[in-house]
Design an enzyme around this catalytic site. Sequence first.
Site, PDB file in Angstrom:
ATOM      1  N   GLN A   1      18.305  43.612 -34.531  1.00 48.09           N
ATOM      2  CA  GLN A   1      16.917  43.094 -35.000  1.00 48.09           C
ATOM      3  C   GLN A   1      15.874  44.021 -35.105  1.00 48.09           C
ATOM      4  O   GLN A   1      15.099  43.940 -35.987  1.00 48.09           O
ATOM      5  CB  GLN A   1      16.671  41.969 -33.855  1.00 48.09           C
ATOM      6  CG  GLN A   1      15.798  40.846 -34.059  1.00 48.09           C
ATOM      7  CD  GLN A   1      15.537  39.794 -33.140  1.00 48.09           C
ATOM      8  OE1 GLN A   1      14.951  39.892 -32.038  1.00 48.09           O
ATOM      9  NE2 GLN A   1      16.254  38.619 -33.586  1.00 48.09           N
TER      10      GLN A   1
ATOM     11  N   HIS B   1       8.688  48.123 -31.006  1.00 50.67           N
ATOM     12  CA  HIS B   1       8.641  47.928 -32.179  1.00 50.67           C
ATOM     13  C   HIS B   1       8.167  48.877 -33.322  1.00 50.67           C
ATOM     14  O   HIS B   1       7.623  48.502 -34.378  1.00 50.67           O
ATOM     15  CB  HIS B   1       7.918  46.541 -32.076  1.00 50.67           C
ATOM     16  CG  HIS B   1       8.707  45.467 -31.465  1.00 50.67           C
ATOM     17  ND1 HIS B   1       8.494  45.281 -30.261  1.00 50.67           N
ATOM     18  CD2 HIS B   1       9.686  44.386 -32.013  1.00 50.67           C
ATOM     19  CE1 HIS B   1       9.352  44.300 -29.650  1.00 50.67           C
ATOM     20  NE2 HIS B   1       9.919  43.650 -30.658  1.00 50.67           N
TER      21      HIS B   1
END
Length: 798
Positions: A553, A598
């Site tokens: 992901q 992230h």
Amino acid sequence: MMTTHSGVSLEKKAVNIPLSADEIKQDFYLAHLSREISVIGRREVLSGRASFGIFGEGKEVAQIALAKTFKEGDWRSGYYRDQTFMFATGMSTPEEFFAMLYGDTDITRNPGNAGRNFNNHFATRFLDEAGNWLPSVNVRNSSADISPTGGQMPRLLGLAYASKIYRKLEDFADKWKFSRNGDEVAFGTIGDASTSEGHFWEVMNAAAVLQVPLVMTVWDDGYGISVPTSIQTVKGSISEALKGFEKQEGTNGIYIYQVKGWDYPELCRVFADGVERCRKEHVPVLFHVTEMTQPQGHSTSGSHERYKSTERLAWEQKHDPLLKMREWMIASNIATAEELDEIQSKAIADALAIKNKAYRSYLNPIIAEKNELLQIAKAKTCQCKGDNEQIYRSILNDLQANESPERKDVVSAARRLLRAMCNDCPNMPQLKQWLYKQQLRNLDRYGSHLYCENQYAALNVEVVPPVFPELPVLAYGREILRDNFDVLFAQYPNLIALGEDIGKIGGVNQTYEGLQQKYGEHRITDTSIREASIVGQGIGMAMRGLRVIAEIQYLDYLLFSLQTLSDDLATLRWRTYAGQAAPLIVSTRGHRLVGVWHSGSPMGMIIHALRGMYVCVPRNMTQAAGFYNTLLKGQDPGLIIEPLNGYRLKEYRPSNLGYYTVPLGVPEIIVPGNDITLVTYGSMVRIAQEAVEQLKTMGISVELIDVQTLLPFDIPHIIAASVKKTGRLILADEDVPGGATAFMLQQILEVQKAWHYLRQPPKTLTGAEHRPAYASDGDYFSKPNTDDVVEAVLEMLQ
Ligand SMILES: Cc1ncc(C[n+]2csc(CCOP(=O)(O)OP(=O)(O)O)c2C)c(N)n1
């Protein structure tokens, strides 16, 4: 109660095993042959003929019993104790065992690993010499072993999962090669201690959820090297520990069996029962094989007397499976003691003969190379000056006296002889030529096939540029990817995508939006959160003729799968001398966005761990889509990192989505310029573009280059050509100092030899050593920004 024609009753519960007395005697022979091979193997190492040995003694009988259930089309993902299983299934031979032990580099003698891996690290060959997939349905298949214990687990999941997919998948051209209605079972083996690894638990859980035909056998000999099971496993028993996984009426789960490793008839019964259920029902099965022994200890690196008590050693002797099988055969009137003595003696003699033959076969080609060199070296006609003549003669004599040389002895002697030769020696060219030829042969023996070298190499994929309509259309980056995938799923009926959240919701960035509904759950599939086995699932499936995009992901979570990517996928082709491939595409998204996990861009770590894979770092989704298209046309595994902050930016939409390709290893000059060369990739390209615009207003002309792929790196040396023009070089990325920029610098200065074009020292502009901070301006202070790039250029020009 049923009896076999040997008079032996082998009936229990629902399963009858009709075994003839002859078959049982043959099994007894093979068990002894394999045992003797272990004994001789250890001796060969201790006497110095081989470097290291690890053997399967104590596991013979159980493995022979398990092999009876392993059919054509089935798959193995195991570990270094499986020699008897490999012999019994015909996937390897005792001759090959010794070739492996000696590190024989000839694939006709050592087809499993051509001298690139330890002994008992097996592999059958999936590809022919031209790189075409061989049919796997009519042979038995072993995926290539690796030494990290538990490392075989992720791939095992994929080998089993492929059978499930094949029960649903529509026809495609080569489907017949890979499956017969998904009836193939994937067999995994593991030691009891290695079940402590996270990979084991992750895969058992996934297998139980997915209900795949996976047979997991745990060889439990009570220790992981010296550490006993009580310290390894809760309740000291893996089958007890897994009780909650057990399949109940109306639930998913696994079937669990326990059986003793010395009890031949019971092993035959239990394995037959479990594998049959697994094959028919597609339910995973775990066999916990207890009371196993390891008569020679863990490996040639130590002795088990150091950690086993005298009681345990005595117990092991009494429960040696060979002894137990013998006792049972005599008690059951299958054979007399004399007959069994005879079988044992024959096995011992055969093992020795096989070893001797294998050693000669291994050694003779090296001796031939040694003799070639001696002949050339002895033909020297000149007398070299000073000590050199004496040194030369002494090297020659040492080589001559070496009766069991290794290749390095021969090559090193040649190199030293050359150095001892005077420069005007008339024989020098001949020796140089011979050495050059040898170096090429050894490069092939030890270094070839890191990447695909045949017609299926991703580097050979034809370049098809994107086509843009006369009236360009803008689309969001994520739509370009989605629509590209749409064409790909239609184009490749064997294409499967797996990942967290990619199915029902179409991915966290909507790049698979609507595709599950269109192509089915089996083609675009949600997985649980388990990065290592998402990758492993992809590896196993790719080995079985499926094309897979396995999505991680976010780039920051690739680390969970890095072991599998690095040890298994990236080394696969190389460690099998191009006998196996897994053309898997690993897809992820990364570089700057927000928050520590992230925003990572640990590219140095990744490219250093993944030699053997291609690493694509596209600046936008048009380029990213092109990389998917390219990699799908080749056989190399690759990693594509989509720029995380680009999904909602607009790009011009190509009209040939799914068909255009972006070549690997070809940087693109984004902005031509004359004063300075600025090299970067990924999300940094946009930052650099902004800086270049600002610098332009100051009259500074920057040549901005996007490397596009870090592996391979700039094959045509476009960057060196630019540096030749500008004389100045700045490398920018988001990695830590000395990360991927250091790699790029090494490539440009050393490989491309651009150092002598430089008028000033080169500069790297990188992220900070710490992780990118979350605060809204954390990115500005943690990663290179436009101001940094502008100032770095100005500084260099001043
Ligand atoms: C990931 C990893 N950690 C450690 C090792 C070193 N090592 C090799 S074998 C072994 C013990 C394995 O024991 P077990 O799983 O019970 O298998 P056995 O050798 O007893 O058959 C260890 C610790 C390794 N090869 N890989």
